[in-house]
Design a protein around this motif. Structure first.
Motif, PDB file in Angstrom:
ATOM      1  N   LYS A 120       0.785  -1.385   0.067  1.00 34.25           N
ATOM      2  CA  LYS A 120       0.095   0.006   0.043  1.00 34.25           C
ATOM      3  C   LYS A 120       0.892   1.233   0.040  1.00 34.25           C
ATOM      4  CE  LYS A 120      -3.976   2.001   2.567  1.00 34.25           C
ATOM      5  NZ  LYS A 120      -4.639   2.089   3.649  1.00 34.25           N
ATOM      6  N   LEU A 121       1.825   1.167   0.872  1.00 32.14           N
ATOM      7  CA  LEU A 121       2.892   2.165   0.989  1.00 32.14           C
ATOM      8  C   LEU A 121       3.515   2.472  -0.402  1.00 32.14           C
ATOM      9  CD1 LEU A 121       4.176   4.656   2.554  1.00 32.14           C
ATOM     10  CD2 LEU A 121       5.928   2.846   3.191  1.00 32.14           C
ATOM     11  N   ILE A 131       1.207   4.101  -3.032  1.00 30.18           N
ATOM     12  CA  ILE A 131       1.389   5.866  -2.505  1.00 30.18           C
ATOM     13  C   ILE A 131       2.617   6.472  -2.872  1.00 30.18           C
ATOM     14  CG2 ILE A 131       0.964   7.334  -0.473  1.00 30.18           C
ATOM     15  CD1 ILE A 131      -0.901   5.547   0.678  1.00 30.18           C
ATOM     16  N   LYS A 171       2.702   6.995  -6.538  1.00 28.81           N
ATOM     17  CA  LYS A 171       1.697   8.050  -6.934  1.00 28.81           C
ATOM     18  C   LYS A 171       2.406   9.256  -6.796  1.00 28.81           C
ATOM     19  CE  LYS A 171      -1.973   8.560  -4.566  1.00 28.81           C
ATOM     20  NZ  LYS A 171      -3.375   8.329  -3.876  1.00 28.81           N
ATOM     21  N   GLY A 172       3.076   9.538  -5.506  1.00 29.73           N
ATOM     22  CA  GLY A 172       3.744  10.761  -5.117  1.00 29.73           C
ATOM     23  C   GLY A 172       4.950  11.014  -6.097  1.00 29.73           C
ATOM     24  N   TYR A 219       3.631  12.387  -9.346  1.00 32.59           N
ATOM     25  CA  TYR A 219       3.206  13.764  -9.411  1.00 32.59           C
ATOM     26  C   TYR A 219       4.374  14.747  -9.252  1.00 32.59           C
ATOM     27  CZ  TYR A 219       1.465  17.933  -6.903  1.00 32.59           C
ATOM     28  OH  TYR A 219       1.157  19.466  -6.568  1.00 32.59           O
ATOM     29  N   SER A 269       5.845  15.668 -12.268  1.00 29.75           N
ATOM     30  CA  SER A 269       5.083  17.004 -13.001  1.00 29.75           C
ATOM     31  C   SER A 269       5.451  18.258 -12.152  1.00 29.75           C
ATOM     32  CB  SER A 269       3.672  16.597 -12.926  1.00 29.75           C
ATOM     33  OG  SER A 269       3.118  16.911 -11.787  1.00 29.75           O
ATOM     34  N   GLN A 270       6.096  18.336 -11.286  1.00 21.76           N
ATOM     35  CA  GLN A 270       6.512  19.702 -10.639  1.00 21.76           C
ATOM     36  C   GLN A 270       7.750  19.873 -10.964  1.00 21.76           C
ATOM     37  OE1 GLN A 270       4.087  21.382  -8.242  1.00 21.76           O
ATOM     38  NE2 GLN A 270       2.836  19.998  -9.744  1.00 21.76           N
ATOM     39  N   LEU A 271       8.597  19.102 -11.426  1.00 21.86           N
ATOM     40  CA  LEU A 271       9.916  19.584 -11.632  1.00 21.86           C
ATOM     41  C   LEU A 271       9.948  20.727 -12.738  1.00 21.86           C
ATOM     42  CD1 LEU A 271      11.618  16.253 -12.689  1.00 21.86           C
ATOM     43  CD2 LEU A 271      12.174  17.669 -10.910  1.00 21.86           C
ATOM     44  N   GLU A 272      10.822  21.857 -12.321  1.00 18.41           N
ATOM     45  CA  GLU A 272      10.798  22.797 -13.339  1.00 18.41           C
ATOM     46  C   GLU A 272      11.353  22.462 -14.672  1.00 18.41           C
ATOM     47  OE1 GLU A 272      10.367  26.003 -12.809  1.00 18.41           O
ATOM     48  OE2 GLU A 272       9.793  25.855 -10.659  1.00 18.41           O
ATOM     49  N   GLU A 273      12.394  21.389 -14.788  1.00 20.89           N
ATOM     50  CA  GLU A 273      12.881  20.958 -15.962  1.00 20.89           C
ATOM     51  C   GLU A 273      12.117  19.532 -16.198  1.00 20.89           C
ATOM     52  OE1 GLU A 273      16.946  20.137 -18.448  1.00 20.89           O
ATOM     53  OE2 GLU A 273      16.885  21.373 -16.804  1.00 20.89           O
ATOM     54  N   LEU A 274      11.168  19.393 -17.069  1.00 20.35           N
ATOM     55  CA  LEU A 274      10.665  18.410 -16.987  1.00 20.35           C
ATOM     56  C   LEU A 274      11.327  17.131 -17.802  1.00 20.35           C
ATOM     57  CD1 LEU A 274       6.974  19.227 -18.053  1.00 20.35           C
ATOM     58  CD2 LEU A 274       7.582  18.501 -15.866  1.00 20.35           C
ATOM     59  N   GLU A 276      -4.044   5.489 -10.671  1.00 27.57           N
ATOM     60  CA  GLU A 276      -3.972   6.889 -10.039  1.00 27.57           C
ATOM     61  C   GLU A 276      -3.054   7.971 -10.546  1.00 27.57           C
ATOM     62  OE1 GLU A 276      -6.153   6.717  -5.896  1.00 27.57           O
ATOM     63  OE2 GLU A 276      -4.334   5.336  -5.831  1.00 27.57           O
ATOM     64  N   ASP A 287      -1.592  12.418 -14.091  1.00 23.73           N
ATOM     65  CA  ASP A 287      -0.112  13.373 -13.967  1.00 23.73           C
ATOM     66  C   ASP A 287       0.575  12.930 -15.223  1.00 23.73           C
ATOM     67  OD1 ASP A 287      -0.570  14.638 -11.766  1.00 23.73           O
ATOM     68  OD2 ASP A 287       0.205  12.748 -10.253  1.00 23.73           O
ATOM     69  N   LEU A 296      -0.844  15.007 -17.949  1.00 17.74           N
ATOM     70  CA  LEU A 296      -0.335  16.420 -18.047  1.00 17.74           C
ATOM     71  C   LEU A 296       1.094  16.400 -18.585  1.00 17.74           C
ATOM     72  CD1 LEU A 296      -0.510  18.953 -14.934  1.00 17.74           C
ATOM     73  CD2 LEU A 296       1.724  18.362 -15.942  1.00 17.74           C
TER      74      LEU A 296
END
Lengths: 85, 205
Positions: free
Chosen positions: B112-113, B116, B119-120, B123, B126-131, B150, B154, B157
């Motif tokens: 389960k961990l 998760i 998934k993180g 995500y 997708s938050q990297l300045e340089e994708l 899940e 992302d 995106l």
């Protein structure tokens, strides 16, 4: 293209609280998602719930109802995709 | 008051230099609209805005036309702040980054961990300045790009931002999920090897 937008981010006391919160908030139809704790909040490794700004009081009440311990609530700029009109 | 800078067709770092000059000469509350023709220029202007404490918004107006709006905040004195170093001026100088997802879980341990964490991880990509340029998915990682995953939103995106999402065809076939693929394209072992062989940086969860 993606843009940084303001999000309300809830940090939890423990990963288990974050996981319980995800399940509960989804059941309650709360918009948002579980994300890794942003580095701008803490350098520690953790999980957080990212939701829409303006839902702070609602989130606090829901967490209280379910005895989910919130460590802090923050406003953070996060990347999201903005559809071009 | 709004100042307009047409920086389309100008080579990097010229748009940033022009915008910095306008910020230095601007007054609180002033809006500076900068037109550029590529996303790298938008990224560099975002870095400039962040370093100068200036509000930043951007929008794609047309193919190869982006408008960046810089709003000078009240009480700021941006003249004292140097511009950040401009990176990735040309696509040629850009590092090729490949993310490799070979499992639907991140790390060993509680399943389960692991889900998760994965998934993180997607995500956070997708938050990297340089994708990254490419995300490769194979073995159980193939599930991440399929319906019901899940991680799907992302990955979608990332794809819309120009990231290549490639899932192993043999893996989709083996797990019987070929018809469930919901983002990107199917790839083969040669591409999986080639993408990694050509990468400057490989990211693995």
């Amino acid at each position: 293209m993606r843009e940084k937008v303001q999000r309300l981010v809830l940090a939890f006391a423990a990963a288990t609280h974050a996981m319980a919160a995800e399940q509960y908030f989804r059941q309650q139809g709360i918009p948002g998602r579980l994300i890794p704790l942003p580095g701008s909040i803490s350098a520690e490794c953790g999980l957080a719930w990212s939701t829409e700004p303006g839902l702070q009081k609602e989130m606090e009440q829901l967490a209280k109802n379910k005895k989910i311990q919130i460590q802090g609530i923050y406003e953070v700029m996060l990347y999201e995709r903005k559809e071009i009109l | 008051m709004r100042k307009q800078i047409d920086a389309k067709g100008l080579a990097c770092p010229k748009p940033v230099i022009l915008a910095k000059k306008a910020i230095d000469q601007g007054t609180a509350g002033e809006e500076i609209s900068v037109l550029v023709d590529n996303e790298i220029a938008v990224t560099n202007l975002r870095k400039l805005a962040s370093s100068q404490g200036v509000e930043f918004t951007s929008a794609k107006k047309a193919e190869k036309e982006y408008e960046v709006l810089l709003i000078l905040k009240q009480g700021k004195n941006p003249q004292s702040v140097p511009a950040p170093e401009v990176e990735n001026c040309t696509v040629k100088n850009r590092k090729k980054i490949v993310a490799v997802l070979s499992s639907d879980k991140m790390g060993e341990g509680e399943e389960k961990l692991g889900h998760i964490l994965m998934k993180g991880f997607v995500y956070a990509l997708s938050q990297l300045e340089e994708l990254p340029d490419t995300v490769l998915l194979y073995n159980k990682g193939a599930f991440l790009s399929c319906q019901g995953a899940e991680t799907l939103e992302d990955l979608k995106l990332l794809e819309k931002e120009g990231v290549q999402i490639l899932t192993c065809g043999t893996c989709l076939d083996f797990y019987g999920i070929k018809d469930k693929l919901a983002v990107g394209a199917v790839t083969n072992m040669y591409s999986i090897v080639q993408e990694q062989a050509q990468a400057d940086l490989i990211i693995r969860p």
